[in-house]
Design a protein around this motif. Structure first.
Motif, PDB file in Angstrom:
ATOM      1  N   TYR A  85       1.194  -1.080   0.296  1.00 39.76           N
ATOM      2  CA  TYR A  85       0.197   0.095  -0.253  1.00 39.76           C
ATOM      3  C   TYR A  85       1.189   1.277  -0.010  1.00 39.76           C
ATOM      4  O   TYR A  85       2.439   0.674   0.527  1.00 39.76           O
ATOM      5  CB  TYR A  85      -0.884  -0.117   1.672  1.00 39.76           C
ATOM      6  CG  TYR A  85      -1.713  -1.760   1.142  1.00 39.76           C
ATOM      7  CD1 TYR A  85      -3.257  -1.421   0.989  1.00 39.76           C
ATOM      8  CD2 TYR A  85      -1.551  -2.279   1.990  1.00 39.76           C
ATOM      9  CE1 TYR A  85      -4.260  -2.425   0.808  1.00 39.76           C
ATOM     10  CE2 TYR A  85      -2.025  -3.564   2.017  1.00 39.76           C
ATOM     11  CZ  TYR A  85      -2.942  -3.421   1.125  1.00 39.76           C
ATOM     12  OH  TYR A  85      -3.949  -4.420   1.609  1.00 39.76           O
ATOM     13  N   ARG A  86       0.183   2.524  -0.782  1.00 37.84           N
ATOM     14  CA  ARG A  86       1.529   3.817  -0.887  1.00 37.84           C
ATOM     15  C   ARG A  86       0.086   4.522  -0.877  1.00 37.84           C
ATOM     16  O   ARG A  86      -0.424   4.808  -1.104  1.00 37.84           O
ATOM     17  CB  ARG A  86       2.115   4.044  -1.842  1.00 37.84           C
ATOM     18  CG  ARG A  86       2.358   4.865  -2.093  1.00 37.84           C
ATOM     19  CD  ARG A  86       3.610   4.969  -3.352  1.00 37.84           C
ATOM     20  NE  ARG A  86       4.144   6.567  -3.079  1.00 37.84           N
ATOM     21  CZ  ARG A  86       4.919   7.144  -2.659  1.00 37.84           C
ATOM     22  NH1 ARG A  86       5.828   6.222  -1.671  1.00 37.84           N
ATOM     23  NH2 ARG A  86       5.728   8.465  -2.700  1.00 37.84           N
ATOM     24  N   ALA A  87       0.243   4.932   0.787  1.00 37.68           N
ATOM     25  CA  ALA A  87      -0.480   7.135   0.845  1.00 37.68           C
ATOM     26  C   ALA A  87       0.039   7.583  -0.267  1.00 37.68           C
ATOM     27  O   ALA A  87       0.990   8.078  -0.867  1.00 37.68           O
ATOM     28  CB  ALA A  87      -0.652   7.242   1.659  1.00 37.68           C
ATOM     29  N   ASN A 141       6.428   2.392  10.392  1.00 37.85           N
ATOM     30  CA  ASN A 141       5.640   2.299   9.025  1.00 37.85           C
ATOM     31  C   ASN A 141       5.730   0.655   8.040  1.00 37.85           C
ATOM     32  O   ASN A 141       4.921   1.102   7.065  1.00 37.85           O
ATOM     33  CB  ASN A 141       6.291   3.332   7.730  1.00 37.85           C
ATOM     34  CG  ASN A 141       6.377   4.961   7.884  1.00 37.85           C
ATOM     35  OD1 ASN A 141       5.060   4.772   8.686  1.00 37.85           O
ATOM     36  ND2 ASN A 141       7.554   5.629   7.843  1.00 37.85           N
ATOM     37  N   LYS A 142       6.385   0.117   8.438  1.00 40.93           N
ATOM     38  CA  LYS A 142       6.657  -1.291   7.913  1.00 40.93           C
ATOM     39  C   LYS A 142       6.857  -1.636   6.570  1.00 40.93           C
ATOM     40  O   LYS A 142       6.152  -1.820   5.178  1.00 40.93           O
ATOM     41  CB  LYS A 142       4.608  -2.214   8.053  1.00 40.93           C
ATOM     42  CG  LYS A 142       4.685  -1.978   9.210  1.00 40.93           C
ATOM     43  CD  LYS A 142       3.494  -3.404   9.229  1.00 40.93           C
ATOM     44  CE  LYS A 142       3.158  -3.514  11.641  1.00 40.93           C
ATOM     45  NZ  LYS A 142       3.195  -2.121  11.184  1.00 40.93           N
ATOM     46  N   GLU A 143       8.217  -0.719   6.145  1.00 39.13           N
ATOM     47  CA  GLU A 143       8.711  -0.065   4.834  1.00 39.13           C
ATOM     48  C   GLU A 143       8.888  -1.127   4.479  1.00 39.13           C
ATOM     49  O   GLU A 143       9.564  -1.464   4.060  1.00 39.13           O
ATOM     50  CB  GLU A 143       9.235   1.264   5.241  1.00 39.13           C
ATOM     51  CG  GLU A 143       9.737   1.832   3.622  1.00 39.13           C
ATOM     52  CD  GLU A 143      10.168   2.724   4.393  1.00 39.13           C
ATOM     53  OE1 GLU A 143       9.892   4.188   2.695  1.00 39.13           O
ATOM     54  OE2 GLU A 143      11.208   3.653   4.836  1.00 39.13           O
ATOM     55  N   ALA A 155      -0.988   3.170   5.805  1.00 39.28           N
ATOM     56  CA  ALA A 155      -1.229   3.612   5.106  1.00 39.28           C
ATOM     57  C   ALA A 155      -1.803   4.717   4.614  1.00 39.28           C
ATOM     58  O   ALA A 155      -2.355   5.552   4.590  1.00 39.28           O
ATOM     59  CB  ALA A 155      -1.076   2.559   3.644  1.00 39.28           C
ATOM     60  N   GLN A 156      -3.048   4.477   5.331  1.00 39.52           N
ATOM     61  CA  GLN A 156      -4.587   5.507   5.458  1.00 39.52           C
ATOM     62  C   GLN A 156      -4.295   6.068   6.711  1.00 39.52           C
ATOM     63  O   GLN A 156      -4.787   7.947   6.596  1.00 39.52           O
ATOM     64  CB  GLN A 156      -5.901   4.387   6.252  1.00 39.52           C
ATOM     65  CG  GLN A 156      -6.374   3.383   4.937  1.00 39.52           C
ATOM     66  CD  GLN A 156      -7.380   2.483   5.230  1.00 39.52           C
ATOM     67  OE1 GLN A 156      -7.575   1.942   7.050  1.00 39.52           O
ATOM     68  NE2 GLN A 156      -7.884   1.517   4.703  1.00 39.52           N
ATOM     69  N   THR A 197       3.543  -2.796   4.115  1.00 38.69           N
ATOM     70  CA  THR A 197       2.676  -3.372   3.868  1.00 38.69           C
ATOM     71  C   THR A 197       1.811  -3.646   4.689  1.00 38.69           C
ATOM     72  O   THR A 197       0.643  -4.377   4.757  1.00 38.69           O
ATOM     73  CB  THR A 197       3.500  -4.972   4.678  1.00 38.69           C
ATOM     74  OG1 THR A 197       3.594  -4.456   6.411  1.00 38.69           O
ATOM     75  CG2 THR A 197       4.932  -5.365   3.688  1.00 38.69           C
ATOM     76  N   ASP A 198       1.236  -2.816   5.509  1.00 36.69           N
ATOM     77  CA  ASP A 198      -0.330  -2.783   6.104  1.00 36.69           C
ATOM     78  C   ASP A 198      -1.492  -1.279   6.126  1.00 36.69           C
ATOM     79  O   ASP A 198      -0.185  -0.130   5.712  1.00 36.69           O
ATOM     80  CB  ASP A 198       0.778  -1.522   7.635  1.00 36.69           C
ATOM     81  CG  ASP A 198      -0.643  -1.883   9.005  1.00 36.69           C
ATOM     82  OD1 ASP A 198      -1.311  -1.773   8.841  1.00 36.69           O
ATOM     83  OD2 ASP A 198      -0.119  -1.772  10.002  1.00 36.69           O
TER      84      ASP A 198
END
Length: 204
Positions: A39-41, A138-140, A89-90, A84-85
């Motif tokens: 996921y990406r914001a 950020n679980k990046e 991202a939200q 991954t979360d």
């Protein structure tokens, strides 16, 4: 004559073993957390271009920045930050440009499963400092160079505070997704630094 307490010990041991077995069985049966998606914001610029151009690193193909450099904020690199979360991202989206969250299918990213990404949580294991803090917060996962448009699906926050699939992005719009608008559980004293991390992260 044996003590009543001693007579109870075998039964107590069996009960403990049974409870451990049930806990292990429950853990093994639990589904893994959506391993095929990231996921990406997105920021406001990406919101205008991702449907035609996908997502692009600021400096595709370059090698002068390490993965740790990128996570530390040196984003003129070959990497694109994702997580991954979905909930993370939200949160990032709400405190950034609020332009939406992309769900990314990793199977549609060429080379991703070879050497096309860096899991920063694993990459920073055994280290310390801010890089590890940001990576775990950020679980990046860093994706190299480019994410194709057809790997992306937009999940946006509408005026009613709900995340919905956007019309024209794989499914008809208007289907209710996950409820949004709730503050992330940062806790007292941690909220300011947590939100600062979200603002910083969206700039990547």
């Amino acid at each position: 004559m044996r003590s009543p307490i001693l007579l109870l010990l075998p039964s107590a041991s069996l009960l403990v073993l049974l409870l451990l077995f049930l806990q292990l069985s429950s853990t093994l049966a639990r589904p893994s957390p959506d391993p095929g998606h990231l996921y990406r914001a997105i920021n406001s610029n990406e919101a205008q271009t991702w449907r035609t151009n996908g997502l692009n690193a600021q400096n595709p193909g370059s090698t002068h920045r390490s993965p740790s450099d990128h996570t530390d904020g040196w984003t003129d690199s070959q990497y694109i930050s994702t997580t991954t979360d979905k909930k993370r991202a939200q949160q990032i989206n709400r405190h950034g440009d609020n332009a939406g969250v992309l769900k990314i299918n990793t199977d549609k990213i060429p080379g991703f499963h070879n050497d096309g990404h860096v899991d920063m949580v694993k990459h920073t294991q055994g280290s310390s400092g801010l890089t590890k803090t940001w990576a775990n917060l950020n679980k990046e996962v860093l994706v190299k160079n480019h994410i194709p448009a057809d790997a992306c699906e937009l999940i946006r926050r509408d005026g009613g505070g709900l995340f919905r699939r956007a019309a024209g992005c794989g499914e008809a719009g208007g289907q209710t997704g996950e409820a949004g608008g709730q503050t992330g559980g940062c806790g007292s004293g941690g909220k300011e630094s947590d939100q600062a991390g979200e603002r910083w992260w969206t700039e990547k």
